[in-house]
Design an enzyme around this catalytic site. Structure first.
Site, PDB file in Angstrom:
ATOM      1  CG  ASP A 131      44.410 -23.325  54.837  1.00 41.52           C
ATOM      2  OD1 ASP A 131      45.038 -24.349  55.156  1.00 41.52           O
ATOM      3  OD2 ASP A 131      44.900 -22.185  54.867  1.00 41.52           O
ATOM      4  CD  GLU A 179      23.121 -21.484  47.693  1.00 41.40           C
ATOM      5  OE1 GLU A 179      23.713 -21.565  46.593  1.00 41.40           O
ATOM      6  OE2 GLU A 179      23.197 -20.480  48.424  1.00 41.40           O
TER       7      GLU A 179
HETATM    8  C1  NOJ Z   1      47.308 -25.080  56.751  1.00 42.14           C
HETATM    9  C2  NOJ Z   1      47.942 -25.765  55.583  1.00 42.14           C
HETATM   10  O1  NOJ Z   1      47.773 -27.164  55.715  1.00 42.14           O
HETATM   11  C3  NOJ Z   1      49.386 -25.357  55.589  1.00 42.14           C
HETATM   12  O2  NOJ Z   1      50.133 -26.094  54.658  1.00 42.14           O
HETATM   13  C4  NOJ Z   1      49.465 -23.867  55.324  1.00 42.14           C
HETATM   14  O3  NOJ Z   1      50.817 -23.458  55.441  1.00 42.14           O
HETATM   15  C5  NOJ Z   1      48.624 -23.072  56.315  1.00 42.14           C
HETATM   16  N1  NOJ Z   1      47.326 -23.656  56.545  1.00 42.14           N
HETATM   17  C6  NOJ Z   1      48.422 -21.653  55.834  1.00 42.14           C
HETATM   18  O4  NOJ Z   1      47.525 -21.615  54.761  1.00 42.14           O
END
Ligand code: NOJ
Length: 577
Positions: free
Chosen positions: A237, A288
């Site tokens: 993310d 790994e």
């Molecule tokens: C991307 C995620 O898809 C989104 O839903 C989120 O609000 C932001 N990253 C922050 O983590």
């Protein structure tokens, strides 16, 4: 939809040597080909997928109950959006504990059982790692707040003194993705104003300090914790946010205080070069393990060249293609396909095609608009022709699923669900709503729980009779869109997806990188995947005549003779008699 039975295709007899052939005539490279290169991945947003215990929110047993649907659909893998304990300030992207499951979803044992059951059905599982930031109640952050300035606890996050005589001004001018400054001031135990902490997203999501070795080491352990339990991949993310320019200098936004991560060059808090050290380290951890564990980056950056840096051979394996997701339903699709392929070729990465996610306007709504480019947020005032949108969603599915690389389907897009843009304001949950001062409704419109069966809410999302409406209210009129209704309808959006995925598994061309455009008018996308498979997409607004030398394997609308109507697509194979 029309479709020839795939059984008639007999893939094993296609090549003169009994195997598939590449365009140049050579046999397909039989060297090891990781599963994810050609996988179709289905995004599960757990809170909205299926509710097994009747509390109005989805859960892991609900996902297990939905595996029949996913297996029938024919996906290769799931990407499960964050399932960790969370105060849900940002739909689970605010994590309180990275090695556990939110009780609303179930337990760690449930997660392990889900992994085992998915694997038994041949479905892999990718989980979402939210490592740029934690939740406010993560023990690391509560310890940091309780500890003095300059302490090792505070070093795990980005704490700074404020500017101005009383430290009343944020430490720099950085803005947050959800609006407003990227800094929040703390209060000292004695009630006096304290330091500020950085939050690239909501104030409830304090940024970790990735220059801190403890943070790096702890996340090595967290990745291993999940790989040890059998997850097949990690979605990273907000990858470009992890690293900040040392000294935290002011950003030059040129007067535009909107979060333009897809345009910024040289920004001190986005896509800073040193970020790559972190993901090289994650790659070493993934390696790994056996089984081709995969890293998938969510990396919105300024150019394809910047994106390619995340995809170096020793770094992240794949990255979502946001250009494809944002481009309107028009001839621009061809440009995006070309640019994607050109950019990825030098680093040898595979393309990752995405048309929807839990952050975007639903595709049916977007494609039904006059301007069908993507935008975060929803406006009920922008009209959408949902019949046209649905037609285009089916054609887009055939386009996306015919392209070489990985494809992602967001839950509900296989049903052609529209955005729900009239959720009552007092039910909206997305932090964007509050942070924008109630000017942007945010992303709830695409997160409304899935309809499984029946004619009224909760449409089988929750057990019958348990509740009247789930955590985000479902609209009336979704009865014809349920899984059950569409599974029984041979012309449904679900049916097109199922057949396309079935063919994708059957046809060897899909396990190659072959791709070549055929000559065609600009408004007709026409490409081949090896000698035996061709995809034609009609963007022209007019009917076109299909090549009589080719038979139709599947089309997104019923065909009347060799004519492909507007906003439709077909897969073809050479006529043999
Ligand atoms: C991307 C995620 O898809 C989104 O839903 C989120 O609000 C932001 N990253 C922050 O983590």
């Amino acid at each position: 939809m029309t479709v020839n039975e795939p059984a008639a295709i007999e893939p094993s007899t296609w090549g003169p040597l009994g195997g598939p052939r590449t365009e140049s005539g050579g046999a397909v490279d039989t060297a090891h080909r990781p599963w994810w290169r050609d996988a179709v991945v289905y995004e599960v947003y757990p809170r909205s997928f299926r509710d097994s215990d009747g509390d109005g929110e989805g859960d892991l047993d609900g996902i297990r109950a939905g595996l029949d649907h996913l297996q029938d659909l024919g996906v290769d893998a799931l990407w499960i959006a964050p399932w960790f304990p969370s105060p849900m300030a940002d739909g689970g992207y605010d994590v309180s504990d990275y090695c556990s499951i939110d009780p609303r979803y179930g337990s760690l044992e449930d997660a392990v059982a889900l992994l085992a059951e998915a694997h038994a059905r041949g479905i892999r599982v990718i989980i979402d790692m939210v490592a740029n930031h934690t939740a406010l109640d993560h023990p690391w952050f509560t310890a940091a707040l309780a500890a003095p300035e300059g302490s090792p606890e505070r070093e795990r996050f980005v704490f700074r003194d404020g500017r101005g005589p009383d430290g009343n001004e944020p430490p720099n001018n950085w803005i947050s993705a959800f609006g407003g400054p990227a800094w929040e001031r703390t209060t000292n135990p004695d009630g006096t104003p304290g330091q500020w902490y950085l939050h690239t997203f909501a104030p409830e999501q304090p940024d970790l300090n990735w220059t801190n070795e403890h943070v790096r080491t702890d996340f090595d352990g967290i990745l291993r914790f999940w790989f040890d339990r059998g997850v097949d991949g990690i979605r990273v993310d907000a990858a470009p946010a992890f690293f900040k320019t040392p000294g935290l200098p002011d950003a030059d936004y040129g007067g535009d205080l909107r979060f333009r991560s897809g345009e910024w060059v040289g920004n001190p808090h986005w896509d800073v070069d040193d970020v790559h050290d972190i993901f090289k380290r994650w790659r070493r951890v993934a390696e790994e393990y056996d089984g081709d564990r995969v890293l998938v980056a969510e990396a919105v950056v300024a150019s394809p060249e910047r994106l390619a840096r995340y995809l170096a051979p020793d770094e992240i394996h794949t990255a979502f293609n946001f250009e494809f997701l944002k481009v309107p339903w028009d001839v621009g699709l061809r440009r995006v396909i070309d640019e994607t392929r050109e950019t990825l070729a030098p680093v040898g990465a595979t393309a990752t095609w995405v048309l929807g996610s839990h952050d975007e306007l639903r595709l049916t709504t977007r494609y039904g608009r006059v301007d069908s480019s993507s935008e975060v947020g929803v406006s009920p005032d922008i009209p959408s022709d949902l019949a046209l949108g649905t037609r285009r969603v089916r054609a887009a599915a055939l386009l996306m699923l015919a392209l070489p690389g990985t494809a992602y389907i967001y839950q509900g897009d296989e049903l052609g669900l529209p955005s729900v843009d009239d959720i009552p304001e007092d039910r909206l949950q997305d932090p964007i709503w509050e942070r924008s001062g109630h000017t942007l409704r945010g992303r709830d419109a695409c997160r409304v729980p899935l309809p499984w069966h029946g004619d009224e809410p909760p449409y089988g999302f929750s057990p019958d009779g348990a509740i009247s409406q789930p955590w985000l209210p479902q609209p009336a009129g979704w009865g014809a869109l349920t899984v059950e209704a569409q599974a029984a309808d041979p012309g449904s959006t679900l049916d097109v997806h199922r057949w396309a995925l079935h063919l994708r598994r059957e046809l060897p061309a899909f396990r190659t990188d072959d791709f070549a455009w055929r000559e065609s008018p600009a408004e007709v996308l026409d490409f081949q995947r090896g000698p035996h498979l061709r995809c034609v997409v009609n963007l022209s607004g007019e009917p076109i005549t299909l090549d009589p030398e080719w038979d139709v394997l599947i089309s997104s609308v019923p065909l009347d003779g060799p004519v492909l109507e507007h906003d439709a697509a077909a897969w073809l194979t050479p006529r043999t008699s």
